[in-house]
Design an enzyme around this catalytic site. Structure first.
Site, PDB file in Angstrom:
ATOM      1  N   ASP A 129     -12.623  15.271  37.748  1.00  0.00           N
ATOM      2  CA  ASP A 129     -12.601  15.416  36.290  1.00  0.00           C
ATOM      3  C   ASP A 129     -11.426  16.301  35.897  1.00  0.00           C
ATOM      4  O   ASP A 129     -10.941  17.094  36.703  1.00  0.00           O
ATOM      5  CB  ASP A 129     -13.881  16.132  35.812  1.00  0.00           C
ATOM      6  CG  ASP A 129     -15.115  15.240  35.890  1.00  0.00           C
ATOM      7  OD1 ASP A 129     -14.974  14.032  36.126  1.00  0.00           O
ATOM      8  OD2 ASP A 129     -16.221  15.787  35.707  1.00  0.00           O
ATOM      9  N   ARG A 179      -8.162   7.878  35.813  1.00  0.00           N
ATOM     10  CA  ARG A 179      -9.076   7.625  34.695  1.00  0.00           C
ATOM     11  C   ARG A 179      -8.435   8.259  33.460  1.00  0.00           C
ATOM     12  O   ARG A 179      -8.253   9.474  33.409  1.00  0.00           O
ATOM     13  CB  ARG A 179     -10.442   8.267  34.936  1.00  0.00           C
ATOM     14  CG  ARG A 179     -11.390   8.078  33.746  1.00  0.00           C
ATOM     15  CD  ARG A 179     -12.424   9.167  33.657  1.00  0.00           C
ATOM     16  NE  ARG A 179     -13.127   9.274  34.911  1.00  0.00           N
ATOM     17  CZ  ARG A 179     -13.628  10.426  35.368  1.00  0.00           C
ATOM     18  NH1 ARG A 179     -13.516  11.528  34.690  1.00  0.00           N
ATOM     19  NH2 ARG A 179     -14.232  10.458  36.517  1.00  0.00           N
TER      20      ARG A 179
HETATM   21  P1  FDA Z   1     -13.437   8.436  20.154  1.00  0.00           P
HETATM   22  O1  FDA Z   1     -13.889   9.858  20.159  1.00  0.00           O
HETATM   23  O2  FDA Z   1     -12.326   8.068  19.227  1.00  0.00           O
HETATM   24  O3  FDA Z   1     -14.676   7.523  19.910  1.00  0.00           O
HETATM   25  C1  FDA Z   1     -14.598   6.128  19.687  1.00  0.00           C
HETATM   26  C2  FDA Z   1     -15.967   5.647  19.272  1.00  0.00           C
HETATM   27  O4  FDA Z   1     -16.852   5.729  20.407  1.00  0.00           O
HETATM   28  C3  FDA Z   1     -16.633   6.496  18.199  1.00  0.00           C
HETATM   29  O5  FDA Z   1     -16.306   6.058  16.919  1.00  0.00           O
HETATM   30  C4  FDA Z   1     -18.087   6.314  18.524  1.00  0.00           C
HETATM   31  O6  FDA Z   1     -18.540   5.122  17.959  1.00  0.00           O
HETATM   32  C5  FDA Z   1     -18.119   6.204  20.013  1.00  0.00           C
HETATM   33  N1  FDA Z   1     -18.335   7.542  20.618  1.00  0.00           N
HETATM   34  C6  FDA Z   1     -17.414   8.347  21.170  1.00  0.00           C
HETATM   35  N2  FDA Z   1     -17.967   9.477  21.642  1.00  0.00           N
HETATM   36  C7  FDA Z   1     -19.273   9.391  21.333  1.00  0.00           C
HETATM   37  C8  FDA Z   1     -20.376  10.239  21.542  1.00  0.00           C
HETATM   38  N3  FDA Z   1     -20.248  11.423  22.153  1.00  0.00           N
HETATM   39  N4  FDA Z   1     -21.587   9.820  21.088  1.00  0.00           N
HETATM   40  C9  FDA Z   1     -21.740   8.626  20.491  1.00  0.00           C
HETATM   41  N5  FDA Z   1     -20.721   7.778  20.273  1.00  0.00           N
HETATM   42  C10 FDA Z   1     -19.513   8.144  20.683  1.00  0.00           C
HETATM   43  N6  FDA Z   1     -12.836  14.370  28.931  1.00  0.00           N
HETATM   44  C11 FDA Z   1     -12.160  15.346  29.577  1.00  0.00           C
HETATM   45  O7  FDA Z   1     -11.519  16.183  28.941  1.00  0.00           O
HETATM   46  N7  FDA Z   1     -12.194  15.411  30.957  1.00  0.00           N
HETATM   47  C12 FDA Z   1     -12.854  14.493  31.712  1.00  0.00           C
HETATM   48  O8  FDA Z   1     -12.859  14.582  32.948  1.00  0.00           O
HETATM   49  C13 FDA Z   1     -13.528  13.428  31.034  1.00  0.00           C
HETATM   50  N8  FDA Z   1     -14.183  12.454  31.737  1.00  0.00           N
HETATM   51  C14 FDA Z   1     -14.680  11.363  31.060  1.00  0.00           C
HETATM   52  C15 FDA Z   1     -15.181  10.279  31.786  1.00  0.00           C
HETATM   53  C16 FDA Z   1     -15.604   9.140  31.101  1.00  0.00           C
HETATM   54  C17 FDA Z   1     -16.120   7.954  31.889  1.00  0.00           C
HETATM   55  C18 FDA Z   1     -15.556   9.104  29.677  1.00  0.00           C
HETATM   56  C19 FDA Z   1     -16.007   7.896  28.909  1.00  0.00           C
HETATM   57  C20 FDA Z   1     -15.079  10.184  28.973  1.00  0.00           C
HETATM   58  C21 FDA Z   1     -14.657  11.335  29.641  1.00  0.00           C
HETATM   59  N9  FDA Z   1     -14.167  12.422  28.938  1.00  0.00           N
HETATM   60  C22 FDA Z   1     -13.514  13.415  29.631  1.00  0.00           C
HETATM   61  C23 FDA Z   1     -14.391  12.545  27.477  1.00  0.00           C
HETATM   62  C24 FDA Z   1     -13.190  12.053  26.663  1.00  0.00           C
HETATM   63  O9  FDA Z   1     -12.113  12.933  26.787  1.00  0.00           O
HETATM   64  C25 FDA Z   1     -13.557  11.930  25.177  1.00  0.00           C
HETATM   65  O10 FDA Z   1     -13.877  13.201  24.686  1.00  0.00           O
HETATM   66  C26 FDA Z   1     -14.726  11.003  24.907  1.00  0.00           C
HETATM   67  O11 FDA Z   1     -14.660   9.853  25.699  1.00  0.00           O
HETATM   68  C27 FDA Z   1     -14.729  10.566  23.412  1.00  0.00           C
HETATM   69  O12 FDA Z   1     -13.567   9.891  23.105  1.00  0.00           O
HETATM   70  P2  FDA Z   1     -13.454   8.302  23.030  1.00  0.00           P
HETATM   71  O13 FDA Z   1     -12.311   7.894  23.898  1.00  0.00           O
HETATM   72  O14 FDA Z   1     -14.725   7.671  23.354  1.00  0.00           O
HETATM   73  O15 FDA Z   1     -12.923   7.980  21.581  1.00  0.00           O
END
Ligand code: FDA
Length: 305
Positions: A129, A179
């Site tokens: 991570d 990732r």
């Molecule tokens: P964004 O925040 O723009 O969300 C897009 C849409 O997805 C939202 O409109 C909503 O509909 C849905 N969504 C997103 N988050 C949601 C939530 N919490 N609850 C409900 N719906 C939600 N970060 C980091 O700093 N270090 C790491 O090691 C990791 N590892 C990691 C692994 C995996 C498999 C994932 C999916 C994510 C991470 N993250 C992470 C977290 C990442 O940095 C980020 O904060 C979250 O994925 C939210 O951003 P999105 O890309 O989903 O887009």
């Protein structure tokens, strides 16, 4: 709201007291199946049935003494044995501070290397991570050191960090597993983009940069996001370039966009769900709330309902 929640995630008093409240324990269930490894493994079957791979992570961050790192490593070795016994397409994802990065770099390397070896024996990967920006350089450096000896190690990179394009150029010659996520921490504008459109644009251009190498089988690309429009744009770009759907994997968190995970898998994309569990869920849960203010309303409903 986001900054308040991320401040709460770092606050020691809240970290000690909030998790004891029953409503908080109820609310967190939305994003994690439970605190034990048994509860985490118990939700594997529907994912397996839909051809969705899994990534398991036991929540926890910085340690106070190195003995705890041994306990964390032992836990993950036990988990890998369980994954193998159940014949799951399951990998593990770990924060280096859980393995002692604050205390002893060489000991952290030894723990991580032995987990890489174990993961390789059962045919899976060991993912790292990415934590707050104070850890970016030591984490990238540790990745380089591990990758020199272990083909099956993957690293999370955060699109919001201004330094990430340079890190990526540094890592691409290693045929890495990356990732790509947007980034979950409260970073200063000097180190990270803070506007959503800037983060999304950075994410897309980093993904597009990796696609040719991923399509050539020389880079494993995981799109760690729930942003389906962004995934669609990247998938369109890949299709126009003639790359197969399987050139990247979509990685999402357990409990978020579950139906879309199934839909993507059914339409031929590779999908992997990250299943978190453990007692140390407080800071992690607050970061999930910060990602989407609507989640706060959900948590409050648990308080009153
Ligand atoms: P964004 O925040 O723009 O969300 C897009 C849409 O997805 C939202 O409109 C909503 O509909 C849905 N969504 C997103 N988050 C949601 C939530 N919490 N609850 C409900 N719906 C939600 N970060 C980091 O700093 N270090 C790491 O090691 C990791 N590892 C990691 C692994 C995996 C498999 C994932 C999916 C994510 C991470 N993250 C992470 C977290 C990442 O940095 C980020 O904060 C979250 O994925 C939210 O951003 P999105 O890309 O989903 O887009």
């Amino acid at each position: 709201m986001r900054h308040l929640l991320l401040w709460m995630a770092r606050n020691r008093w809240l970290k000690e007291h909030l998790p004891r409240l029953p409503f908080a324990r109820r609310a967190v269930r939305r994003f994690m199946p439970g605190e034990t490894v048994d509860e985490a493994l118990a939700v594997a079957e529907p994912f397996r049935a839909h051809g969705i791979g899994m990534l398991f992570t036991r929540l926890g961050e910085n340690l106070a003494d190195l003995g705890e790192a041994q306990e964390v490593a032992d836990h993950y070795h036990g988990l890998l044995d369980r994954i193998a016994a159940l014949e799951l397409d399951g990998e593990i994802s770990v924060k280096l501070t859980q393995l002692g990065l604050d205390l002893d770099t060489d000991a952290t390397f030894r723990h991580a290397a032995s987990l890489c070896e174990h993961a390789a024996r059962i045919g899976g990967a060991f993912w790292i991570d990415m934590e707050g920006s104070a850890y970016t350089e030591p984490t990238v450096a540790m990745y380089e050191r591990l990758k020199a000896e272990h083909a099956n190690v993957g690293l999370c990179l955060q699109a919001y960090l201004r330094r990430t394009p340079v890190d990526l150029q540094r890592l691409m010659p290693l045929n890495p597993a990356i990732r790509l996520v947007k980034g979950a921490y409260d970073e200063h504008a000097a180190v990270a983009f803070r506007k959503r459109n800037e983060v999304d644009a950075a994410y897309q251009s980093l993904a597009v940069l990796m696609l040719p190498q991923a399509a050539a089988g020389e880079l494993r690309l995981g799109l760690g996001t729930h942003d389906l429009e962004l995934v669609d744009r990247i998938a369109d770009y890949a299709a126009r370039a003639g790359y197969p759907k399987t050139c990247f994997e979509v990685q999402m968190l357990y409990g978020i966009r579950a139906r879309d995970q199934v839909r993507l898998a059914e339409s031929g994309y590779r999908v992997r769900a990250l299943i978190s569990y453990g007692e140390a869920w407080y800071a992690w849960y607050l970061r999930r709330l910060a990602e989407r203010p609507a989640n706060v309303a959900f948590a409050l409903r648990q308080l009153f309902g």
